[in-house]
Design a protein around this motif. Structure first.
Motif, PDB file in Angstrom:
ATOM      1  N   SER A  75     -19.271   2.890 -22.726  1.00  0.00           N
ATOM      2  CA  SER A  75     -19.942   3.949 -23.631  1.00  0.00           C
ATOM      3  C   SER A  75     -19.168   3.663 -25.175  1.00  0.00           C
ATOM      4  N   ARG A  76     -17.726   3.543 -24.992  1.00  0.00           N
ATOM      5  CA  ARG A  76     -17.031   3.189 -26.281  1.00  0.00           C
ATOM      6  C   ARG A  76     -17.836   1.776 -27.065  1.00  0.00           C
ATOM      7  N   GLN A 109     -18.866   2.489 -41.963  1.00  0.00           N
ATOM      8  CA  GLN A 109     -17.529   2.709 -41.574  1.00  0.00           C
ATOM      9  C   GLN A 109     -16.597   2.146 -42.705  1.00  0.00           C
ATOM     10  N   SER A 125     -16.918   3.592 -34.617  1.00  0.00           N
ATOM     11  CA  SER A 125     -17.034   4.858 -34.786  1.00  0.00           C
ATOM     12  C   SER A 125     -15.756   5.583 -35.806  1.00  0.00           C
ATOM     13  N   GLU A 133     -20.664   0.915 -26.752  1.00  0.00           N
ATOM     14  CA  GLU A 133     -22.058   1.375 -27.295  1.00  0.00           C
ATOM     15  C   GLU A 133     -21.881   2.063 -28.627  1.00  0.00           C
ATOM     16  N   ASP A 134     -20.701   2.758 -28.646  1.00  0.00           N
ATOM     17  CA  ASP A 134     -20.505   3.590 -29.892  1.00  0.00           C
ATOM     18  C   ASP A 134     -19.967   2.753 -31.055  1.00  0.00           C
ATOM     19  N   TYR A 135     -19.525   1.526 -30.634  1.00  0.00           N
ATOM     20  CA  TYR A 135     -18.735   1.046 -31.901  1.00  0.00           C
ATOM     21  C   TYR A 135     -19.706   0.520 -33.029  1.00  0.00           C
TER      22      TYR A 135
END
Length: 350
Positions: free
Chosen positions: A51-52, A90, A58, A54-56
């Motif tokens: 999941s991390r 970001q 953040s 996929e979210d990269y």
């Protein structure tokens, strides 16, 4: 955490939970409830890294530059960082930690958490040459990093006395071999790419080179003019003013320049010879391949932008588009090549 590892770990958890259930099934519903809670917690832990990825990204990304502000590699990193900030929405922070020929900054990358939020700029010297020309290295180039993307290639210029007999690389080879002469070479360092690029020509063509290191190209040009040196070598951009003003003669460049095809390349006279320098980005070993791929795709898209290509060209850099696998193959190829050369010429690590 790789997909294969997660799958294996998942089934080990299931088996362990089954054993627990068999051992304690007589203890009633409360034990079953605890087993269910534990199961859910362990499975969420198992798939957390996915999941991390996929979210990269953040949160902010740091690009480590192992050289001083204002150097071409620093300018390059800041250009890419500015565009990454827009693409990823970001902050991208460029930090300079110079020293020990790039070791200090890259050691910070090697020791960083492998989550994609700390990446570093590298050159050919840092990864492909350092293991063989540096006595004590703070990091392991083969084990501590994962290649992300090659940014650009560049080439070196080999120059001679403008009034001397060495007009091209064939002249150099004939002059050295016929007179059994040791060529006196001025370069920016001992064991650096400029030194070894000429040492490779010498080794493959049966003559020797005595390398003398200089802190700047100015004294190299002066000593060429006075006859204290036979050849000089450094980046083309640093020697271009002296070449264009006629203070030194361009013997050849170490790799073909697609932007300036009129420049004589050593490979035109010595088939198979091509020694480009390169710059790239690496991440700490263990970084999720999905994160590496995201960074590679984003940076390659930036490198394809016309204004970025023009800005890199002004720095004497030739932008490249490569996958992480292609960059890894380049690093390995150059590592093998220079490991053999250093051994063959008997260079002692400094």
């Amino acid at each position: 955490m790789s997909e294969e590892w997660r799958t294996t770990y998942f089934w080990r958890i299931i088996k362990e939970l089954q054993h627990i259930k068999l051992r304690y099934r007589t203890r009633g519903l409360e034990m079953k409830r605890r087993i269910l809670i534990s199961s859910m917690a362990l499975m969420s832990l198992c798939f957390a890294s996915s999941s991390r990825a996929e979210d990269y990204p953040s949160r902010p990304i740091t690009i480590e530059v192992p050289y001083s502000p204002g150097a071409s590699v620093d300018i390059m990193a800041r250009m890419i960082g500015d565009r990454l900030r827009v693409r990823f929405n970001q902050p991208v922070i460029v930090e300079n930690h110079a020293g020990a020929s790039g070791q200090i900054g890259l050691n910070r990358v090697a020791r960083a958490k492998p989550d994609g939020y700390t990446i570093g700029v590298v050159q050919i010297t840092n990864l492909a040459l350092a293991p063989f020309v540096t006595a004590k290295l703070m990091y392991d180039p083969q084990k501590d990093f994962v290649p992300v993307v090659e940014i650009a290639e560049n080439y070196l210029a080999i120059v001679s006395n403008v009034n001397g007999p060495l007009k091209n690389i064939k002249d150099v080879i004939d002059w050295a071999k016929q007179g059994k002469r040791e060529v006196k070479l001025g370069s920016p360092s001992q064991g650096g790419l400029p030194h070894l690029s000429v040492a490779l020509i010498a080794h493959e063509n049966g003559f020797n080179v005595q390398n003398i290191s200089y802190k700047d190209v100015g004294p190299i040009v002066t000593d060429l003019a006075s006859g204290q040196l036979d050849l000089g070598v450094s980046s083309y951009t640093s020697l271009a003013p002296s070449i264009q003003s006629g203070r030194v003669h361009l013997v050849g460049i170490t790799a073909k320049d697609k932007f300036l095809p009129e420049l004589p390349a050593i490979g035109d006279s010595l088939p198979g010879y091509s020694v480009p320098g390169w710059n790239g980005i690496v991440a700490p070993a263990g970084t999720d391949p999905k994160i590496v791929e995201k960074l590679n795709t984003a940076i390659n898209q930036i490198l394809a932008e016309p204004d970025i290509q023009e800005k890199l060209k002004a720095l004497g850099l030739i932008p490249t588009i490569k996958s992480p696998q292609q960059f890894a193959e380049l690093i390995k190829s150059d590592t093998d090549r220079f490991a053999k050369l250093v051994k063959d010429i008997g260079f002692q690590p400094l």
